[in-house]
Write an enzyme that holds these catalytic residues in place. Structure first.
Site, PDB file in Angstrom:
ATOM      1  N   ASN A 198       2.659   5.698   3.823  1.00 58.44           N
ATOM      2  CA  ASN A 198       1.721   4.644   3.416  1.00 58.44           C
ATOM      3  C   ASN A 198       2.294   3.584   2.465  1.00 58.44           C
ATOM      4  OD1 ASN A 198       1.587   6.876   1.604  1.00 58.44           O
ATOM      5  ND2 ASN A 198      -0.194   5.964   0.671  1.00 58.44           N
ATOM      6  N   GLU A 238       3.369  14.909  -5.413  1.00 66.17           N
ATOM      7  CA  GLU A 238       2.401  13.811  -5.496  1.00 66.17           C
ATOM      8  C   GLU A 238       1.543  13.907  -4.250  1.00 66.17           C
ATOM      9  OE1 GLU A 238       2.031  11.717  -7.964  1.00 66.17           O
ATOM     10  OE2 GLU A 238       3.808  12.251  -9.118  1.00 66.17           O
ATOM     11  N   CYS A 292      -3.334   6.894  -1.748  1.00 65.93           N
ATOM     12  CA  CYS A 292      -3.695   8.141  -2.439  1.00 65.93           C
ATOM     13  C   CYS A 292      -4.670   7.902  -3.580  1.00 65.93           C
ATOM     14  CB  CYS A 292      -2.437   8.833  -2.951  1.00 65.93           C
ATOM     15  SG  CYS A 292      -1.439   7.784  -4.009  1.00 65.93           S
TER      16      CYS A 292
HETATM   17  P1  NAD Z   1       2.428  14.170   5.321  1.00 63.81           P
HETATM   18  O1  NAD Z   1       2.198  15.284   4.351  1.00 63.81           O
HETATM   19  O2  NAD Z   1       1.987  14.343   6.718  1.00 63.81           O
HETATM   20  O3  NAD Z   1       3.990  13.803   5.389  1.00 63.81           O
HETATM   21  C1  NAD Z   1       4.727  13.446   4.242  1.00 63.81           C
HETATM   22  C2  NAD Z   1       6.202  13.698   4.512  1.00 63.81           C
HETATM   23  O4  NAD Z   1       6.417  15.108   4.604  1.00 63.81           O
HETATM   24  C3  NAD Z   1       6.745  13.112   5.803  1.00 63.81           C
HETATM   25  O5  NAD Z   1       8.049  12.633   5.576  1.00 63.81           O
HETATM   26  C4  NAD Z   1       6.777  14.307   6.731  1.00 63.81           C
HETATM   27  O6  NAD Z   1       7.730  14.178   7.757  1.00 63.81           O
HETATM   28  C5  NAD Z   1       7.173  15.412   5.769  1.00 63.81           C
HETATM   29  N1  NAD Z   1       6.818  16.785   6.136  1.00 63.81           N
HETATM   30  C6  NAD Z   1       5.708  17.219   6.739  1.00 63.81           C
HETATM   31  N2  NAD Z   1       5.731  18.551   6.848  1.00 63.81           N
HETATM   32  C7  NAD Z   1       6.893  18.973   6.291  1.00 63.81           C
HETATM   33  C8  NAD Z   1       7.499  20.244   6.083  1.00 63.81           C
HETATM   34  N3  NAD Z   1       6.903  21.360   6.461  1.00 63.81           N
HETATM   35  N4  NAD Z   1       8.698  20.296   5.474  1.00 63.81           N
HETATM   36  C9  NAD Z   1       9.303  19.175   5.039  1.00 63.81           C
HETATM   37  N5  NAD Z   1       8.787  17.945   5.219  1.00 63.81           N
HETATM   38  C10 NAD Z   1       7.584  17.839   5.833  1.00 63.81           C
HETATM   39  O7  NAD Z   1       1.741  12.893   4.651  1.00 63.81           O
HETATM   40  P2  NAD Z   1       1.540  11.419   5.260  1.00 63.81           P
HETATM   41  O8  NAD Z   1       0.482  11.483   6.320  1.00 63.81           O
HETATM   42  O9  NAD Z   1       2.832  10.770   5.576  1.00 63.81           O
HETATM   43  O10 NAD Z   1       0.957  10.686   3.970  1.00 63.81           O
HETATM   44  C11 NAD Z   1      -0.365  10.760   3.597  1.00 63.81           C
HETATM   45  C12 NAD Z   1      -0.617  11.719   2.452  1.00 63.81           C
HETATM   46  O11 NAD Z   1       0.249  11.406   1.357  1.00 63.81           O
HETATM   47  C13 NAD Z   1      -2.016  11.607   1.909  1.00 63.81           C
HETATM   48  O12 NAD Z   1      -2.545  12.887   1.648  1.00 63.81           O
HETATM   49  C14 NAD Z   1      -1.832  10.838   0.615  1.00 63.81           C
HETATM   50  O13 NAD Z   1      -2.844  11.019  -0.333  1.00 63.81           O
HETATM   51  C15 NAD Z   1      -0.522  11.363   0.150  1.00 63.81           C
HETATM   52  N6  NAD Z   1       0.093  10.433  -0.809  1.00 63.81           N
HETATM   53  C16 NAD Z   1       0.162  10.785  -2.135  1.00 63.81           C
HETATM   54  C17 NAD Z   1       0.691   9.889  -3.066  1.00 63.81           C
HETATM   55  C18 NAD Z   1       0.796  10.230  -4.521  1.00 63.81           C
HETATM   56  O14 NAD Z   1       1.622   9.602  -5.196  1.00 63.81           O
HETATM   57  N7  NAD Z   1       0.030  11.164  -5.047  1.00 63.81           N
HETATM   58  C19 NAD Z   1       1.157   8.653  -2.634  1.00 63.81           C
HETATM   59  C20 NAD Z   1       1.056   8.334  -1.278  1.00 63.81           C
HETATM   60  C21 NAD Z   1       0.543   9.240  -0.380  1.00 63.81           C
END
Ligand code: NAD
Length: 477
Positions: free
Chosen positions: A156, A252, A286
């Site tokens: 995002n 995060e 987020c």
């Molecule tokens: P996601 O959890 O689907 O993926 C995030 C990353 O993790 C990607 O690079 C993905 O390929 C990787 N990933 C997924 N499963 C994995 C595993 N088992 N092992 C290693 N890597 C893995 O999230 P998304 O859909 O890309 O992003 C949205 C989420 O991120 C929302 O929940 C949002 O709130 C959160 N977010 C949090 C913050 C914060 O700073 N708190 C900021 C932005 C987004």
């Protein structure tokens, strides 16, 4: 917009490499292929970690002035290529061009602050003579880099959230391996290009494009990786924590942020700020506003103005300066959001506006009367949907705001300092904004959540703290 698919390379320990197996990167608004990136293999990740061991030694021995110079040069490169960076974000991601330009400027800030913070990685002297028998000792502690950091990032904010890990890691003398989202890898590769151009020694930074399910475990479980810095959803976050073993973890995660609007608030300011906070990046944010608790006496007026402003939103082509909101990141994501809204409506929620979907586009949607047993009332929506709740008073609003599993940021609109202070004390979140929505953030502040919103803090100085350890030095005289 036609783009030539050139087939991007990934950045493996300072070398740009291609692979036969690729991942297609698509533009969510029409599903066209923009480019491809390598689908890294387990061997690629293992090789990268081996090279990063040397990278960590190189990074730690780089003098602070050199780290600062390189990070500032990377920021200069981005500044000289703002258009290229912004267009990439607005093509592979779901941000509009206006939102993308803001992200590029934020990224430049993140890097410049990282360079500045490098000179402030201090220790302190320790008065050893406080302990009887230790009169003849003097000493201090300083902070040393931990080694190799594994960074996993979401779609995002595909540039600035990567910079929030890479900037502090290099500033503090660590090596870092980034595994960006497979949906938006091009922006992370551009950041690697900026550091490559800036003269970062090889092996200090890698950006490895590949599926989390294929290369994630190696990065997460490898004993040479001393810290996993993860930004993403709760499911992946919890899985990583279970697997990571004995290493530092920064998480995060998501939220469903609340904002409280009291009757003494400036209504126009509250409406403008909460509408923007709800629909920024099509709600895929987020700290996006999900739940608004409005004092009953002003509910009608607030709702009317909120709907008027929402209905002015122009949904459409991300590349147009006129567009306020683009699509969700994929059609599946838009369908997921649509299903959450429809489930709430079936259970009795009232749809005030929106609820329309075409492909990956989902229109700004406002619901009220949402029953507590709907998933949308408790889970993170991560889409352009906001829930309005009338509340009797501040205590009720705080109780409801706290009644979920998340706690990243919150907002309250009031001109009453005592009420604001009560919210500050009672709200269970990592940050609370007075007279701003939950969506307010600058890159230098500590950022992170409580409960299921995460562990640890980002915001450059705070990330550097997590990426370093104190070493005590004591001289017996
Ligand atoms: P996601 O959890 O689907 O993926 C995030 C990353 O993790 C990607 O690079 C993905 O390929 C990787 N990933 C997924 N499963 C994995 C595993 N088992 N092992 C290693 N890597 C893995 O999230 P998304 O859909 O890309 O992003 C949205 C989420 O991120 C929302 O929940 C949002 O709130 C959160 N977010 C949090 C913050 C914060 O700073 N708190 C900021 C932005 C987004």
């Amino acid at each position: 917009m036609a783009t030539q698919v050139v087939g991007r390379k990934m950045y493996l320990a300072g070398k740009w490499v291609k692979r036969d197996r690729v991942i297609e990167v698509r533009d969510p608004q029409d599903n066209s292929i923009i480019d491809t990136v390598p689908a890294a293999s387990e061997e690629d990740m293992l090789q990268c970690i081996e090279e990063a061991k040397e990278g960590a030694r190189i990074a730690a021995s780089m003098p602070v002035h050199k780290r600062m110079e390189i990070i500032n040069k990377a920021a200069d490169y981005i500044e000289a290529n703002i258009e290229k960076f912004a267009r990439t974000i607005a093509r592979e991601g779901s941000k509009t061009i206006r939102e993308a330009i803001k992200e590029v400027h934020r990224c430049i800030q993140t890097l410049r602050i990282s360079a500045e913070e490098a000179r402030r990685i201090h220790g302190e002297t320790i008065p050893f003579d406080q302990m009887p028998g230790s009169e003849n000792r003097v000493g201090y502690y300083y902070r040393f880099p931990i080694g190799i950091i594994g960074a996993i990032t979401p779609f995002n904010d595909p540039l600035n959230l990567v910079a929030h890990k890479v900037g502090p890691a290099i500033a503090s003398g660590n090596a870092i391996i980034v595994k960006p989202s497979t949906l938006t890898p091009l922006s992370a590769l551009l950041l690697a290009e900026a550091f490559d151009e800036a003269g970062l020694p090889p092996k200090v930074l890698s950006v490895i494009t590949g599926y989390g399910s294929e290369i994630g475990d190696i990065l997460v479980t490898h004993p040479a990786i001393r810290m996993i810095s993860f930004t993403g959803g709760i499911e992946a976050g919890e899985e990583i924590i279970r697997k990571a073993g004995l290493k530092k973890i920064s998480m995060e995660l998501g939220s469903n942020s609340p904002v409280i609007v009291l009757e003494d608030a400036d209504l126009d300011e509250a409406v403008e700020s909460t509408v923007s906070g709800a629909f920024w990046a099509a709600g895929q944010n987020c700290i996006g506003v999900q739940r608004i608790y409005v004092q009953e006496s002003i509910m009608d007026a607030f709702q009317k103005k909120f709907l008027e402003r929402t209905n002015q939103y122009r949904v459409g082509d991300k590349q147009s300066e006129l567009t306020d909101m683009g699509p969700l990141i994929t059609e599946e994501e838009a369908i997921r959001v649509e299903n959450l809204v429809n489930e709430a409506i079936e259970k009795g929620a009232v749809l005030l506006t929106g609820g329309k979907r075409i492909g990956a586009f989902y229109w700004p949607t406002v619901l009220t009367n949402v029953p507590e047993d709907c998933r949308i009332a408790r889970e993170e929506i991560f889409g352009p949907v906001v829930l309005l709740y009338p509340v009797r008073d501040l205590d009720t609003a705080i109780e409801k705001a706290n009644s979920v599993d998340y706690g990243l940021q919150a907002g309250i609109f009031t001109n009453n300092v005592r009420k604001a202070y009560k919210a500050i004390e009672k709200m269970n979140v990592g940050g609370i904004m007075i007279n701003d929505s939950s969506d307010y953030r600058i890159d230098a502040m500590p950022f992170g959540g409580v409960k299921k919103s995460g562990l640890g803090r980002e915001g450059i100085k705070f990330a550097i703290h997590e990426m370093t350890e104190p070493k005590v030095v004591c001289f017996k005289l």
